[in-house]
Design an enzyme around this catalytic site. Structure first.
Site, PDB file in Angstrom:
ATOM      1  N   GLN A   1      -2.740  10.523 -11.223  1.00  0.00           N
ATOM      2  CA  GLN A   1      -2.512  10.022 -12.579  1.00  0.00           C
ATOM      3  C   GLN A   1      -1.313  10.696 -13.229  1.00  0.00           C
ATOM      4  OE1 GLN A   1      -4.002   7.522 -14.093  1.00  0.00           O
ATOM      5  NE2 GLN A   1      -5.549   7.147 -12.528  1.00  0.00           N
TER       6      GLN A   1
ATOM      7  N   THR B   1       1.251   3.935  12.442  1.00  0.00           N
ATOM      8  CA  THR B   1       2.614   3.426  12.290  1.00  0.00           C
ATOM      9  C   THR B   1       3.044   3.511  10.839  1.00  0.00           C
ATOM     10  OG1 THR B   1       2.281   1.939  14.144  1.00  0.00           O
ATOM     11  CG2 THR B   1       4.062   1.390  12.615  1.00  0.00           C
TER      12      THR B   1
ATOM     13  N   CYS C   1     -19.512   1.317  -9.344  1.00  0.00           N
ATOM     14  CA  CYS C   1     -19.987   1.487  -7.973  1.00  0.00           C
ATOM     15  C   CYS C   1     -19.768   0.187  -7.226  1.00  0.00           C
ATOM     16  CB  CYS C   1     -21.449   1.926  -7.946  1.00  0.00           C
ATOM     17  SG  CYS C   1     -22.624   0.579  -7.984  1.00  0.00           S
TER      18      CYS C   1
END
Lengths: 402, 365
Positions: free
Chosen positions: A196, A254, A344
Site C-alpha cells: 500500500q 518464466t 472471505c
C-alpha cells in the site's frame, strides 16, 4: 432512492473509491504492456529473441530498483504481493531455522494483510513455528518498544520479523526503519509489506534498513499479476516455487516480460508524480473526511490522524449502528464503489481483524467502510460520496438485523 | 405493472435463478442475494446436495452475471443457526418432528431477509418456490408434483404481501428448459432434497452429535418393554425401520412408532392400525385464505410435505385449531404443519400439537 439507482443506473459513471483494492492502470503502462505482448522471446533463452526479452526485464529491474532505492540485483520478480509475502515469511523462516533449529519464533503484528497473517499461521500449524503477535495501539500503530520487548524474551529464538509499511485497511504508517533497527540489534532479518505504501509514500529500501520488502504492480498503476520482493544481498530465502532457477534461484518461473515492463513504467510514473499526488490526495481525503463527518456526525475516523502517519489516500470510518455490507450495497446502487475491508471466499463480510486488533468491538468492526483515493480521484468523487452517505447510513441503520 | 425493487434470494439452484430472471424480465429492478447459512461453508461436500456450499454461492453469482443483475452475499448464518438449526434440534428433543424448510421460510427468508430488504429500500423478496400468490392469497403451484405451498403456509398476510413466486404457474421441466435457453449453467443442476444443514443426510447421527446419548426403552401399547434405544430424537411417529426390536410382535405384523415421550425417554410401538388418527389439534394458527372461522369449516388438510390431502372439518376453540378427518390418516407427527386447503387455495395453517387415535373420539361441536 429511485428505482433507477437501485438497479445501478449510471454505473458507467462510477465513483471509484476503492483504489487500495486496485487502481486503474496508467495509460503509459497499458501502452508498454500492449506493445511488449506482441513481441517474442523468453528472457531465459540464449538466442537473439531471448536476449531482447531479457533486456526488457533487466531494464525494468533497474527502473524498479531506482524507484525503491535498491540495487537491481535485489529485485526478485514475483506474481504479486501475496507471493512476495509468502516467499519472504516462509522462505526466511525456513532458512533461519535450518541454520539454527531453535529459531522458531516469528514476530509480526495482528494487523498484517492476510498474505502475511495466514503464512505465519500456516507455519505455526505445519512447520512448528511460534508466532508472537505484536499488539497495536488504538490507531493501529506498532511501537518499537513492543517489538524490542518481544525480541528480548528470547532473541536467539527469533527467525524473522515482519511488519507492514502501511496498513491496507486504516492506512496507518508504521515506523519501519526504527522497527528494522530494533530487529537488527539482535541480528534478525526484517521484512515489510509495502504494497500500500509504494504508491503514495517515498519507499526507500536502503534507507529503511529492511532486509526484504514486498511491492506490487496493480496498486500503483501497473498490471495485476506482477510484483517483487526486494531482497537484500545475503538474504537467501528457501524458495516457495521450484523450477528453472530464475531470479537467483529464489523464484522459478518464466519471467513475464510484458507485465514486468508495465510494472516498471507504472512505478517510474508514480514515483515522478508522487510528491504532487500525495499532497493532492491528502487534500481530497481531508475534504472527504470533512463531508462524511458533516453528513454523519457520529461516524468515527479509524486509524492514525491525517498527516504523515497515514496514507494520504485513505479514509476509514466506523458508522455506529450500521452494518458495513448493507452500506456498501446501498452506495454500490448509487454507483459508489468502496470496501468493507476484508472478504472471505464466500463473499461474506467478516469483521475486520485490523479493527478488532485496534480494540474495536465486533459491531464497530462490522460497521465500517474504507474509502481509498488514487490517481483518477477528483473532487466530484468526494462530493458524490458526501451527497449519498447521509441517506445510506440512515437507511442502513434501519436494516440492522443483529 | 409497477416496477418494484425486488430482492431475489438466490440459492445457487435452477429454480431461484430462473425466478430472478423472470422478475428481471418483468421489468422489476432486481438485485440477487445469496444467503450464507452455514457457519463453516465447505467447498465440496459428498453425498446429498445442500443449499449452503461455496459452489452454490458461485453458481448463484454466475447466474446473476448471466441475468445481468447486481449480486451480494448476505451472512445469515447466525440467525439460521438460532432460528432453524437450534429449533430443529430442540423440536426433536421434545419428541416432535419439525420441518426446517418451513421454519427457514418463516424466520429467515420472509422475516430476517425480508425485514432487512424492506429497510434497505426493496419492495419484495422473490424466491424460486413453486407456489403462487393470487389476490394476496397463497395457492398451490400448477405443477402439483413440485408444489411447495405447504412449506410457505406459515407466512402471514403481511409476509405474503411482500413475496414474489414467479415459478408458480410453470412445471419444473419447463423451468429447466427455460434456464437452459437463458444460458444459466445451473439448468441441469440436481434438485436439493435433504435437510441442507445435514451434509451427509444422516439426521439421526446429526441429532446424536448435538444431543448426546439419551437411552430409554421401547414399549408396546400395553407398556411391556420390548427394546432399548439411544435417544427418542431418533424416531418419528409412523417410522418402521431402525426400531431394533428383537422380539417379533405377537401377531407377527410389523411394528411402527406410535408415540414419543421424551421426558421418560419412552418410545411406544404397535401395529399399523394404531397409527390411524382422526382428530388433530394444532397451535399457532395462521389464516391467510379466509378469516378465522367462526363455525366449523369443511375443507381439506395436508399433514406433511408432499403428503396426501384429507377431507376434514376444522374449527377454532380458544386459539387452538381442531381438525377432524373424514377418514383416518396414518403417521401424523407432532411438530409438522397442518395446512388447510380449499382446492388450490391455502386457507391457513397450524403446528400439530396433538393427535387422537380413531378409537377415542371426542364429539365435534
Amino acid at each position: 432512492m429511485s428505482s433507477q439507482n437501485l438497479r445501478g443506473g449510471g454505473r458507467d459513471e462510477i465513483v471509484y473509491l476503492d483504489h487500495a483494492a486496485t487502481t486503474p492502470m496508467l495509460p503509459v503502462a497499458i501502452e508498454a504492456m500492449a506493445s511488449e505482448l506482441g513481441r517474442l522471446g523468453n528472457p531465459s533463452s540464449l538466442h537473439n529473441a531471448g536476449r531482447r526479452a531479457r533486456r526488457v526485464v533487466e531494464e525494468s529491474r533497474e527502473q524498479i530498483a531506482e524507484v525503491f532505492g535498491a540495487r537491481p540485483s535485489e529485485v526478485i520478480f514475483t506474481s504479486g504481493g501475496t507471493e512476495a509475502d509468502n516467499l519472504a515469511v516462509k522462505g526466511l523462516y525456513w532458512t533461519r531455522r535450518a541454520a539454527a533449529p531453535r529459531r522458531r519464533r516469528i514476530l509480526t503484528t495482528s494487523v498484517e494483510h492476510h498474505a502475511v497473517l495466514d503464512s505465519v499461521r500456516w507455519l505455526e500449524e505445519a512447520e512448528g513455528a511460534e508466532a508472537a503477535w505484536l499488539g497495536v495501539d488504538s490507531t493501529g500503530l506498532v511501537r518499537p518498544e513492543v517489538l524490542r520487548s518481544a525480541i528480548e524474551r528470547a532473541p536467539e529464538g527469533v527467525a524473522v520479523v515482519s511488519v507492514m509499511w502501511a496498513n491496507n485497511e486504516v492506512g496507518t504508517v508504521q515506523p519501519v526503519s526504527e522497527l528494522a533497527a530494533v530487529a537488527h540489534e539482535s541480528g534478525i532479518p526484517f521484512h515489510s509489506d509495502a504494497v500500500q505504501a509504494a504508491a503514495q509514500l517515498p519507499v526507500d529500501f536502503a534507507d529503511s534498513g529492511a532486509d526484504a520488502l514486498t511491492v506490487t504492480g496493480h496498486k500503483l498503476g501497473g498490471p495485476v499479476g506482477v510484483g517483487a520482493l526486494i531482497l537484500a544481498r545475503g538474504m537467501e530465502p528457501v524458495p516457495v516455487l521450484h523450477g528453472g532457477g530464475q531470479e537467483r534461484d529464489i523464484r522459478s518461473g518464466t519471467l513475464d516480460a510484458p507485465a514486468i515492463r508495465a510494472f516498471a513504467v507504472a512505478a517510474a510514473a508514480a514515483a515522478a508524480r508522487r510528491e504532487y499526488e500525495a499532497k493532492r490526495l491528502a487534500e481530497l481525503r481531508d475534504e472527504l473526511v470533512r463531508q462524511v463527518l458533516a453528513a454523519v456526525p457520529d461516524a468515527v475516523l479509524n486509524g492514525a490522524p491525517p498527516g504523515p502517519g497515514r496514507l494520504p489516500g485513505n479514509a476509514h470510518f466506523s458508522f455506529p449502528g450500521c452494518e458495513g455490507d448493507a452500506l456498501l450495497m446501498l452506495l454500490d446502487a448509487r454507483g459508489i464503489a468502496c470496501s468493507t475491508g476484508s472478504a472471505c471466499t464466500a463473499g461474506v463480510a467478516e469483521p475486520s481483524h485490523v479493527l478488532l486488533a485496534m480494540g474495536a468491538d465486533d459491531s464497530r468492526a462490522r460497521g465500517s467502510l474504507r474509502f481509498s483515493l488514487g490517481h483518477t480521484s477528483t473532487q466530484a468523487d468526494v462530493d458524490a460520496l458526501g451527497g449519498a452517505i447521509g441517506e445510506a447510513v440512515a437507511r442502513a441503520k434501519r436494516a440492522v438485523t443483529r | 405493472m409497477t416496477a418494484l425493487r425486488v430482492l431475489a434470494a438466490m440459492s445457487g439452484g435452477v429454480d431461484s435463478a430462473t425466478a430472478a430472471a423472470r422478475a428481471a424480465d418483468a421489468g422489476h429492478d432486481v438485485t440477487g442475494v445469496h444467503l450464507a447459512l452455514s457457519e463453516n461453508p465447505k467447498s465440496f461436500r459428498t453425498g446429498a446436495r445442500g443449499c449452503c456450499t461455496l459452489e452454490d454461492a458461485r453458481d448463484a453469482r454466475r447466474a446473476a452475471d448471466v441475468i445481468g443483475i447486481p449480486f451480494y452475499v448476505w451472512d445469515m448464518a447466525e440467525r439460521f443457526r438460532q432460528d432453524v438449526v437450534d429449533d430443529f434440534v430442540a423440536e426433536y428433543a421434545a419428541g416432535r418432528t419439525p420441518n426446517p424448510c418451513l421454519r427457514c421460510n418463516e424466520k429467515i427468508k420472509f422475516a430476517a431477509v425480508l425485514d432487512r430488504a424492506l429497510a434497505l429500500g426493496f419492495d419484495a423478496v422473490c424466491t424460486g418456490h413453486y407456489a403462487s400468490v393470487e389476490d394476496g392469497v397463497l395457492h398451490r403451484a400448477a405443477d402439483s408434483g413440485k408444489d411447495q405451498s405447504y412449506v410457505l403456509a406459515v407466512l402471514t398476510p403481511r409476509q405474503l404481501s411482500r413475496a414474489m413466486f414467479p415459478l408458480g404457474g410453470t412445471p419444473k421441466e419447463q423451468v429447466r428448459a427455460e434456464a437452459a435457453r437463458r444460458g444459466l449453467a445451473v439448468a441441469g443442476k440436481p434438485d436439493s432434497h435433504d435437510v441442507c444443514f445435514i451434509a451427509d443426510g444422516d439426521t439421526r447421527g446429526f441429532l446424536a452429535r448435538r444431543l448426546g446419548p439419551a437411552p430409554g426403552t421401547i414399549v408396546d401399547a400395553d407398556g411391556t418393554v420390548i427394546g432399548e434405544h439411544d435417544g427418542t430424537y431418533g424416531f418419528t411417529v409412523g417410522q418402521r425401520r431402525g426400531l431394533r426390536v428383537g422380539r417379533p410382535a405377537a401377531d407377527g405384523k410389523p411394528r411402527y412408532v406410535l408415540d414419543i415421550e421424551p421426558v421418560t425417554r419412552t418410545v411406544t410401538v404397535g401395529p399399523a392400525g394404531e397409527l390411524d388418527v382422526t382428530q388433530i389439534t394444532a397451535r399457532r394458527p395462521v389464516w391467510t385464505g379466509c378469516p378465522p372461522p367462526e363455525r366449523p369449516l369443511d375443507c381439506a388438510v395436508q399433514l406433511r410435505a408432499h403428503g396426501e390431502v384429507h377431507a376434514c372439518t376444522a374449527w377454532l376453540d380458544g386459539g387452538v385449531l381442531h381438525i377432524r378427518l373424514r377418514a383416518p390418516a396414518r403417521g401424523v407427527a407432532k411438530g409438522q404443519a397442518a395446512v388447510l386447503y380449499d382446492g388450490r387455495r391455502v386457507l391457513g395453517s397450524g403446528t400439530i400439537a396433538g393427535t387422537s387415535p380413531t378409537a377415542r373420539l371426542p364429539a365435534a361441536p
